[in-house]
Design a protein around this motif. Structure first.
Motif, PDB file in Angstrom:
ATOM      1  N   ILE A 163      12.757  13.583  21.879  1.00 49.56           N
ATOM      2  CA  ILE A 163      12.056  14.463  22.808  1.00 49.56           C
ATOM      3  C   ILE A 163      12.806  14.481  24.134  1.00 49.56           C
ATOM      4  N   GLY A 164      13.194  15.660  24.600  1.00 46.10           N
ATOM      5  CA  GLY A 164      13.933  15.765  25.854  1.00 46.10           C
ATOM      6  C   GLY A 164      14.062  17.200  26.294  1.00 46.10           C
TER       7      GLY A 164
ATOM      8  N   LYS B 159      22.233  19.667  32.551  1.00 45.34           N
ATOM      9  CA  LYS B 159      21.950  18.232  32.603  1.00 45.34           C
ATOM     10  C   LYS B 159      20.922  17.867  31.549  1.00 45.34           C
ATOM     11  N   GLN B 160      21.224  16.843  30.770  1.00 44.22           N
ATOM     12  CA  GLN B 160      20.370  16.443  29.654  1.00 44.22           C
ATOM     13  C   GLN B 160      19.423  15.322  30.070  1.00 44.22           C
ATOM     14  N   THR B 161      18.181  15.420  29.613  1.00 44.18           N
ATOM     15  CA  THR B 161      17.222  14.334  29.798  1.00 44.18           C
ATOM     16  C   THR B 161      16.685  13.917  28.434  1.00 44.18           C
ATOM     17  N   LEU B 162      16.345  12.660  28.304  1.00 44.16           N
ATOM     18  CA  LEU B 162      15.773  12.138  27.068  1.00 44.16           C
ATOM     19  C   LEU B 162      14.534  11.344  27.437  1.00 44.16           C
ATOM     20  N   LEU B 163      13.379  11.798  26.982  1.00 43.69           N
ATOM     21  CA  LEU B 163      12.132  11.123  27.314  1.00 43.69           C
ATOM     22  C   LEU B 163      11.807  10.014  26.333  1.00 43.69           C
ATOM     23  N   SER B 164      11.959  10.307  25.051  1.00 40.88           N
ATOM     24  CA  SER B 164      11.611   9.304  24.049  1.00 40.88           C
ATOM     25  C   SER B 164      12.249   9.635  22.713  1.00 40.88           C
ATOM     26  N   ARG B 165      12.304   8.618  21.892  1.00 38.37           N
ATOM     27  CA  ARG B 165      12.758   8.750  20.506  1.00 38.37           C
ATOM     28  C   ARG B 165      11.672   8.123  19.652  1.00 38.37           C
ATOM     29  N   ILE B 166      11.013   8.938  18.822  1.00 36.67           N
ATOM     30  CA  ILE B 166       9.786   8.489  18.158  1.00 36.67           C
ATOM     31  C   ILE B 166       9.962   8.431  16.640  1.00 36.67           C
TER      32      ILE B 166
ATOM     33  N   THR C 272       6.500  21.931  26.348  1.00 33.45           N
ATOM     34  CA  THR C 272       7.089  21.516  27.619  1.00 33.45           C
ATOM     35  C   THR C 272       8.493  20.934  27.453  1.00 33.45           C
ATOM     36  N   HIS C 273       8.863  20.508  26.225  1.00 33.70           N
ATOM     37  CA  HIS C 273      10.156  19.876  26.002  1.00 33.70           C
ATOM     38  C   HIS C 273      10.719  20.273  24.640  1.00 33.70           C
TER      39      HIS C 273
ATOM     40  N   ALA D  21      20.415   4.962  28.294  1.00 31.57           N
ATOM     41  CA  ALA D  21      20.742   5.290  29.690  1.00 31.57           C
ATOM     42  C   ALA D  21      20.061   6.588  30.123  1.00 31.57           C
ATOM     43  N   LEU D  22      20.045   7.593  29.247  1.00 33.69           N
ATOM     44  CA  LEU D  22      19.389   8.856  29.572  1.00 33.69           C
ATOM     45  C   LEU D  22      17.884   8.667  29.774  1.00 33.69           C
ATOM     46  N   MET D  23      17.268   7.840  28.926  1.00 33.27           N
ATOM     47  CA  MET D  23      15.840   7.589  29.054  1.00 33.27           C
ATOM     48  C   MET D  23      15.487   6.987  30.408  1.00 33.27           C
ATOM     49  N   LEU D  24      16.381   6.158  30.913  1.00 31.80           N
ATOM     50  CA  LEU D  24      16.096   5.403  32.132  1.00 31.80           C
ATOM     51  C   LEU D  24      16.732   6.009  33.380  1.00 31.80           C
ATOM     52  N   SER D  25      17.422   7.141  33.210  1.00 29.68           N
ATOM     53  CA  SER D  25      18.135   7.785  34.327  1.00 29.68           C
ATOM     54  C   SER D  25      19.106   6.813  34.990  1.00 29.68           C
ATOM     55  N   MET D  26      19.826   6.074  34.157  1.00 27.07           N
ATOM     56  CA  MET D  26      20.841   5.134  34.618  1.00 27.07           C
ATOM     57  C   MET D  26      22.205   5.585  34.104  1.00 27.07           C
ATOM     58  N   SER D  27      23.242   5.054  34.707  1.00 22.05           N
ATOM     59  CA  SER D  27      24.573   5.315  34.175  1.00 22.05           C
ATOM     60  C   SER D  27      24.777   4.498  32.906  1.00 22.05           C
TER      61      SER D  27
END
Length: 227
Positions: free
Chosen positions: A62-63, A70-77, A95-96, A184-190
């Motif tokens: 889900i993202g 820019k890619q976002t990743l909310l969850s992997r279910i 929404t996603h 990293a994408l889930m947490l908005s970290m590098s």
């Protein structure tokens, strides 16, 4: 796979197992199986409501992707997670984006069948509200973690959340099929920061890193790192 096999898999999840037997029956009887090839879209942001889903095999990512790419990743279910209920309440578009990770099998209860069921049995609305409120609670927790926790604690918290099926399963998964880039994408970290934190946890005997997966070696130590 027949209805009994679906039920047995879904009963491993706390939401479905807590439903009245009659509602379980209605969902199973109204559902159809949907199979997706790796990388195939289940739905995209802006698509009209298409019902409620449960993961039987494989996983769903889900993202979203912004207009700037820019890619976002909310969850992997994974099994036995149910999702898609927000559009049941408001009737608004998705929404996603939702994409299959690997060969994925889902159970789908269409929007018209859900609406017909709830028209006939309005007391069941409460159970779908509980499904949505569980996710809202997790969202609040995640926002708090983003603001208050250190990066290592945030990594540990997210791994713990995934291992426990976002609160849906009683026994934690030992293996998390997740790349470092996805985490990293889930947490908005590098990716570099995420890799360093995972390496530190590995050196402490908390987990083991391999290509495309993270193996939890000591759940108690992971919980301690998350706190």
């Amino acid at each position: 796979m027949n209805g009994d096999a679906w039920r047995n898999r879904l009963l491993s999840g706390q939401w479905f197992s807590s439903l009245p037997a009659a509602l379980q029956d209605s969902l199973i009887d109204s559902a159809r199986v949907k199979r997706l090839l790796p990388g195939k879209a289940l739905f995209r942001r802006g698509d009209p409501p298409c019902g409620l889903y449960a993961v039987l095999e494989g996983a769903i990512r889900i993202g979203a992707v912004s207009d700037e790419g820019k890619q976002t990743l909310l969850s992997r279910i994974q099994l036995p997670y149910w999702f898609g209920e927000v559009s049941l309440f408001d009737g608004l578009p998705r929404t996603h984006d939702a994409f299959a990770e690997g060969h994925t099998i889902l159970l789908q209860v269409s929007q018209p069948k859900l609406e017909a069921l709830l028209e006939k049995e309005p007391q069941y609305w409460r159970y779908f509200a509980l499904l949505m409120s569980q996710k809202l609670r997790l969202t609040f927790v995640h926002l708090e973690q983003q603001s208050l926790l250190s990066a290592p604690a945030r990594v540990a918290c997210r791994l713990l959340l995934i291992a426990e099926g976002y609160g849906e399963i009683n026994h934690s998964r030992q293996v998390i099929e997740l790349s470092q880039e996805q985490l990293a994408l889930m947490l908005s970290m590098s990716r570099q920061t995420t890799n360093k934190i995972l390496k530190d946890l590995e050196s402490q005997g908390v987990l083991e890193i391999s290509y495309g997966e993270i193996r939890i070696l000591d759940l108690d130590k992971l919980r301690a790192a998350a706190s």
